[in-house]
Design a protein around this motif. Structure first.
Motif, PDB file in Angstrom:
ATOM      1  N   GLY A  68     -23.445  11.720  -0.088  1.00  0.00           N
ATOM      2  CA  GLY A  68     -24.641  12.045   0.684  1.00  0.00           C
ATOM      3  C   GLY A  68     -24.874  11.093   1.839  1.00  0.00           C
ATOM      4  O   GLY A  68     -26.016  10.911   2.270  1.00  0.00           O
ATOM      5  N   GLN A  69     -23.794  10.519   2.361  1.00  0.00           N
ATOM      6  CA  GLN A  69     -23.912   9.522   3.418  1.00  0.00           C
ATOM      7  C   GLN A  69     -23.129   9.963   4.652  1.00  0.00           C
ATOM      8  O   GLN A  69     -22.104  10.639   4.552  1.00  0.00           O
ATOM      9  N   TRP A  70     -23.608   9.516   5.819  1.00  0.00           N
ATOM     10  CA  TRP A  70     -22.880   9.747   7.058  1.00  0.00           C
ATOM     11  C   TRP A  70     -21.731   8.752   7.172  1.00  0.00           C
ATOM     12  O   TRP A  70     -21.818   7.617   6.698  1.00  0.00           O
ATOM     13  N   ALA A  88     -19.528  12.109  13.980  1.00  0.00           N
ATOM     14  CA  ALA A  88     -19.613  11.479  12.657  1.00  0.00           C
ATOM     15  C   ALA A  88     -19.564  12.565  11.596  1.00  0.00           C
ATOM     16  O   ALA A  88     -20.276  13.577  11.696  1.00  0.00           O
ATOM     17  N   GLY A  89     -18.730  12.362  10.586  1.00  0.00           N
ATOM     18  CA  GLY A  89     -18.674  13.290   9.461  1.00  0.00           C
ATOM     19  C   GLY A  89     -19.718  12.942   8.423  1.00  0.00           C
ATOM     20  O   GLY A  89     -20.371  11.890   8.468  1.00  0.00           O
ATOM     21  N   PHE A  90     -19.870  13.842   7.442  1.00  0.00           N
ATOM     22  CA  PHE A  90     -20.849  13.640   6.376  1.00  0.00           C
ATOM     23  C   PHE A  90     -20.157  13.805   5.033  1.00  0.00           C
ATOM     24  O   PHE A  90     -19.496  14.821   4.787  1.00  0.00           O
ATOM     25  N   ASP A  91     -20.256  12.810   4.184  1.00  0.00           N
ATOM     26  CA  ASP A  91     -19.639  12.833   2.852  1.00  0.00           C
ATOM     27  C   ASP A  91     -20.597  13.518   1.884  1.00  0.00           C
ATOM     28  O   ASP A  91     -21.644  12.957   1.529  1.00  0.00           O
ATOM     29  N   GLU A  92     -20.252  14.738   1.464  1.00  0.00           N
ATOM     30  CA  GLU A  92     -21.136  15.509   0.588  1.00  0.00           C
ATOM     31  C   GLU A  92     -21.317  14.833  -0.767  1.00  0.00           C
ATOM     32  O   GLU A  92     -22.392  14.912  -1.386  1.00  0.00           O
ATOM     33  N   ILE A 100     -26.532   4.093   9.979  1.00  0.00           N
ATOM     34  CA  ILE A 100     -25.112   4.088  10.318  1.00  0.00           C
ATOM     35  C   ILE A 100     -24.821   4.820  11.624  1.00  0.00           C
ATOM     36  O   ILE A 100     -23.825   4.535  12.307  1.00  0.00           O
ATOM     37  N   LEU A 101     -25.704   5.740  12.018  1.00  0.00           N
ATOM     38  CA  LEU A 101     -25.486   6.497  13.252  1.00  0.00           C
ATOM     39  C   LEU A 101     -25.986   5.751  14.481  1.00  0.00           C
ATOM     40  O   LEU A 101     -25.527   6.005  15.593  1.00  0.00           O
ATOM     41  N   ASN A 102     -26.923   4.845  14.285  1.00  0.00           N
ATOM     42  CA  ASN A 102     -27.602   4.232  15.419  1.00  0.00           C
ATOM     43  C   ASN A 102     -27.018   2.872  15.778  1.00  0.00           C
ATOM     44  O   ASN A 102     -26.369   2.207  14.965  1.00  0.00           O
TER      45      ASN A 102
END
Length: 869
Positions: A242-244, A235-239, A190-192
């Motif tokens: 566990g996903q970006w 980009a945030g991170f959903d704890e 998702i980041l790339n």
């Protein structure tokens, strides 16, 4: 004329390559995305090119100017236009090489391959062409072909260090790529994007990174990469999941029309530092901004006070306290290429003069993307240290305010591609790195789940005699009071992943009906050889039921009575060591010994000469006990250390009327040499006496010669001459005055020794463990563990003499006696003590830590030192 022009052109190219493009041999232009031409060489080419051919020279001139501006896309087109003019093969090869190199700098590896093929041709004799062609293939993951190309270049230049280094690194990378990945390194989808995504940094629980992805139509293209200019994304991170989250463009003053990368944020000060390309100077500059909470926004960017137009500066990271800024720069005063530097914050908020991180970090190539783990570990990327190819990740531990030798993080963090820009969230072990290891995409962000500094220990457990593998052997990995237990599998193999650098461990292997074996393991550079963070430690276990035994007696030389409670030690090959104590009859015994092995027996008692013997065991299948009764020298006569008391040396014989020793004297001399070696604090005098027959003056001279003969024999056996004195008494001190018989004369013909000096200043008792302060953090250095206590201080004399302000501590744990040297109240002092002990020969010792009377791990002790409350 045309041939002369082309010859001049080739010479011009050589000038450029030697004077201007030499950085390509270190791949620097892959990192900083720019090419510098020295002014003199550039003027030279402008002057000569028109003499070649008008059309060709114009295109080459344009290409040179484009490369000077780092506009590689335009340079490639100008080179292609130059090829349209009819030229010689050698010129075509060089221009093809320049096109291939520009594609390589833009990381467009596939596009570079056909041009490299034209460059190397069939008869190319320049190893540099093969070196960079191999680099492009290796970056693209084509390792076998890259190795073939490197080897072709090596055939041309057998002494080329760069090619040999690349061949070795590639062979190692090919060997490691099939190894399992305990770190679970994965591309974060998702980041790339399909473009470069790189240079991550933390910001208030979110991730900020640079990307060249197309965000809008008509996106401006960077001529140095063939991709859009880099901009910052967050980009945030959903704890919970566990996903970006999906990245969005960073807001605030962090946009620039010319490459904005490397965002780092310090929550304590609210400062953000970033690296931006400067259009005018073609350099990178370092900027900072501060978030103002009351305005809910950022201040405008400011240049740091040591930015100039003369060099690039970037890749920033702050220490935890915000007082030290680490960065990379190609400023003068470094070791070559980009170096890691640091600057200290002044009271007024400005930064002091940059300080180079030193030669253990920096090389003559590039060191970039520094990252700090805590306050003592620096992680960075380099293409100058020994690695696996391209940029590799390294770490260095800071001790006494200086960074130590840099170690490669190994596979799978490093590959034959570029691997760089590691970050780890504080207090966690998982993190992110950047790499272009995936040849289907550009630079990408990858995640990993374990600490990059963890090491693996693995090995095989064998039977020492049958060489069969032992399954279900217990392997105990111990650090202080903490221990991990694992078992060997059906193939005798074991492995454990979780050892940390700069820590000491003890590995103990146990199996029923076998002797236990133990080893010390220090996690440091010694286990970095295969660049895989794995040390191999095999164990060979010896069965308990070996058939041979050694037994003997220990008697007091003065009265030949048995001595009870005397320490007797035995040692042998493969670090075998055991001890026993004599019984009331002075007897000792060691059982289950290996045939065809040599053992050393050592006997010691306080205020007595210590002695040792080597005993060679025969080949034997049936049980047997070796002793004095069957011809083995296993009995000991211990001699008390008493000054000025004369002690006779039995069985010392000379040839008649001569000073030379007879062969049967060797055994007694060997025993005396052993006594002196094992008791180093004693100086003795060798005395020789004759009978009363013959002239007095002649007997005096003969006795002096005989005493010196014994001294010389002891010196030949390794005894320091300063500890020996020779004196002849002739016939002046007969044991039997007026001797008449030959037997009486023989008693007067004797050799003796007396003690002249002996160290009696040491304490007689070992300090007991209950003397430890209960409410204080202390460190001790462990020397050994034994099943029986060691009486007195005899084994520790050397330490107590040479290391002041120290004590010997003994404690009992699980039936074993543990002997430690200490105490010290900080780890630095403990390390210095450990180094002194190593210099004295105690190389296997390790550090233990205690707090409130309990043993704790070294890591816990470090935390207590840092935060004592």
């Amino acid at each position: 004329m045309r041939a002369l022009n082309q010859l001049i052109l080739l010479k011009v190219f050589k000038v450029i390559e030697a004077g201007c493009l030499i950085k390509t041999t270190e791949d620097k232009d892959q990192l900083n995305m720019r090419l510098k031409l020295k002014p003199i060489a550039y003027i030279f080419i402008l002057f000569l090119i028109p003499a070649i051919s008008p059309g060709q020279s114009r295109e080459l001139e344009k290409a040179a100017k484009a490369e000077q501006k780092n506009d590689l896309m335009s340079a490639i087109q100008y080179y292609k236009d130059a090829l349209a003019v009819d030229t010689e093969d050698t010129t075509i090869q060089y221009i093809s090489y320049r096109i291939a190199m520009d594609y390589l700098k833009m990381e467009q590896y596939q596009a570079s391959f056909p041009w490299f093929e034209d460059a190397v041709g069939n008869e190319q004799q320049n190893p540099l062409y093969f070196q960079h062609y191999g680099d492009a293939l290796a970056r693209a993951g084509k390792l076998e072909k890259a190795l073939h190309i490197y080897q072709r270049g090596k055939e041309i230049s057998t002494i080329d260090h760069q090619l040999q280094m690349r061949i070795s690194a590639l062979e190692k990378a090919m060997q490691l790529r099939s190894k399992p990945d305990p770190y679970k390194i994965q591309r974060v989808e998702i980041l790339n994007s399909n473009y470069r995504d790189f240079a991550p940094g933390w910001y208030n629980g979110k991730l900020v990174f640079a990307s060249t992805r197309i965000a809008k139509k008509n996106e401006r293209i960077d001529g140095s990469t063939g991709q859009p200019y880099a901009e910052l994304y967050v980009a945030g991170f959903d704890e919970k999941s566990g996903q970006w989250e999906l990245p969005e463009k960073m807001q605030g003053p962090f946009t620039a029309w010319y490459n904005n990368i490397c965002f780092t944020y310090e929550p304590a000060t609210g400062e953000a530092f970033s690296m931006k390309g400067d259009k005018n100077s073609q350099q990178y500059i370092l900027l900072f901004s501060r978030y103002e909470e009351e305005k809910k926004g950022w201040t405008r960017n400011h240049k740091l006070n040591f930015n100039t137009d003369n060099y690039s500066i970037g890749y920033p990271v702050l220490s935890d306290d915000g007082q030290i800024l680490y960065f990379a720069s190609d400023m003068s005063g470094g070791f070559g290429g980009y170096d890691i530097w640091k600057a200290y914050r002044k009271k007024d908020g400005s930064w002091g003069l940059p300080i180079n991180a030193g030669k253990k970090i920096n090389s003559n190539a590039d060191e970039i993307y520094p990252f700090l783990m805590g306050d003592s570990i620096l992680i960075f990327a380099s293409d100058g240290h020994k690695g696996l190819g391209g940029l590799d990740l390294y770490y260095s531990v800071q001790k006494n305010f200086e960074f130590q030798e840099a170690f490669n993080l190994g596979h799978p963090f490093n590959t034959s591609a570029n691997d760089y820009a590691m970050i780890i969230r504080k207090g966690e072990e998982n993190g992110l790195i950047c790499s272009n290891r995936n040849n289907e995409s550009s630079d990408d962000i990858y995640s990993f789940e374990e600490s990059p500094l963890k090491h693996m220990v693995s090995g095989t457990i064998w039977d020492a005699i049958t060489k069969t593998k032992i399954n279900k052997a217990d392997i105990i990995i111990r650090q202080g009071v903490e221990e991990i237990r694992i078992q060997s599998d059906e193939n005798g193999h074991y492995e454990y992943f979780g050892l940390m650098p700069e820590e000491s461990y003890e590995l103990i292997v146990e199996k029923e009906n076998y002797y236990p074996e133990s080893r010390k393991l220090e996690i440091n550079k010694k286990i970095q050889g295969d660049l895989s963070n794995n040390t191999i430690m095999d164990f060979q276990l010896s069965k308990l039921e070996y058939p041979l035994a050694i037994k003997g007696r220990v008697l007091d030389r003065s009265n030949e009575l048995p001595m009870r409670g005397i320490l007797v030690e035995i040692s042998g090959a493969e670090d075998f060591h055991s001890l026993s104590y004599t019984d009331e009859g002075g007897h000792y015994i060691f059982e289950n010994l290996k045939p065809k092995n040599t053992y050393n027996i050592r006997v010691s008692k306080e205020e007595y000469f210590s002695e040792s013997r080597e005993i060679q065991l025969p080949d034997a299948d049936a049980p047997d006990t070796l002793s004095k009764a069957n011809g083995y020298d296993t009995d000991f006569l211990l001699t008390k250390i008493e000054k000025k008391k004369e002690i006779a040396l039995n069985n010392i014989y000379y040839d008649f009327d001569k000073a030379s020793l007879r062969p049967e004297s060797i055994t007694e001399l060997n025993k005396l040499a052993s006594m002196l070696r094992e008791t180093p604090d004693v100086v003795i005098q060798i005395s020789s006496h004759t009978d009363t027959q013959g002239a007095e003056w002649y007997n005096q001279k003969l006795s002096e010669k005989r005493a010196q003969t014994v001294v010389n024999a002891l010196i030949e056996k390794g005894i320091n001459p300063k500890r020996l004195k020779a004196r002849g008494y002739g016939e002046s001190k007969p044991l039997i005055p007026g001797a008449g018989s030959e037997e009486e004369h023989q008693q007067n013909r004797r050799t003796t020794f007396i003690v002249l000096e002996a160290d009696q200043s040491l304490p007689n008792e070992i300090i007991k463990d209950e003397n430890m302060q209960k409410n204080q953090l202390t460190y001790r250095i462990q020397l050994m563990t034994t099943r029986q206590p060691i009486p007195g201080h005899q084994l520790f004399k050397q330490i107590l003499v040479n290391v002041p302000d120290t004590d010997v501590f003994v404690s009992r744990d699980n039936g074993m006696y543990k002997y430690e040297i200490g105490s010290r109240n900080n780890l630095k002092a403990a390390s210095e003590l450990k180094q002194k002990l190593a210099e004295l020969g105690y190389t296997d010792c390790f550090t233990n830590a205690y707090y409130q009377g309990n043993e704790i791990s070294i890591q816990k002790a470090k935390e207590l030192e840092k935060n004592p409350n």
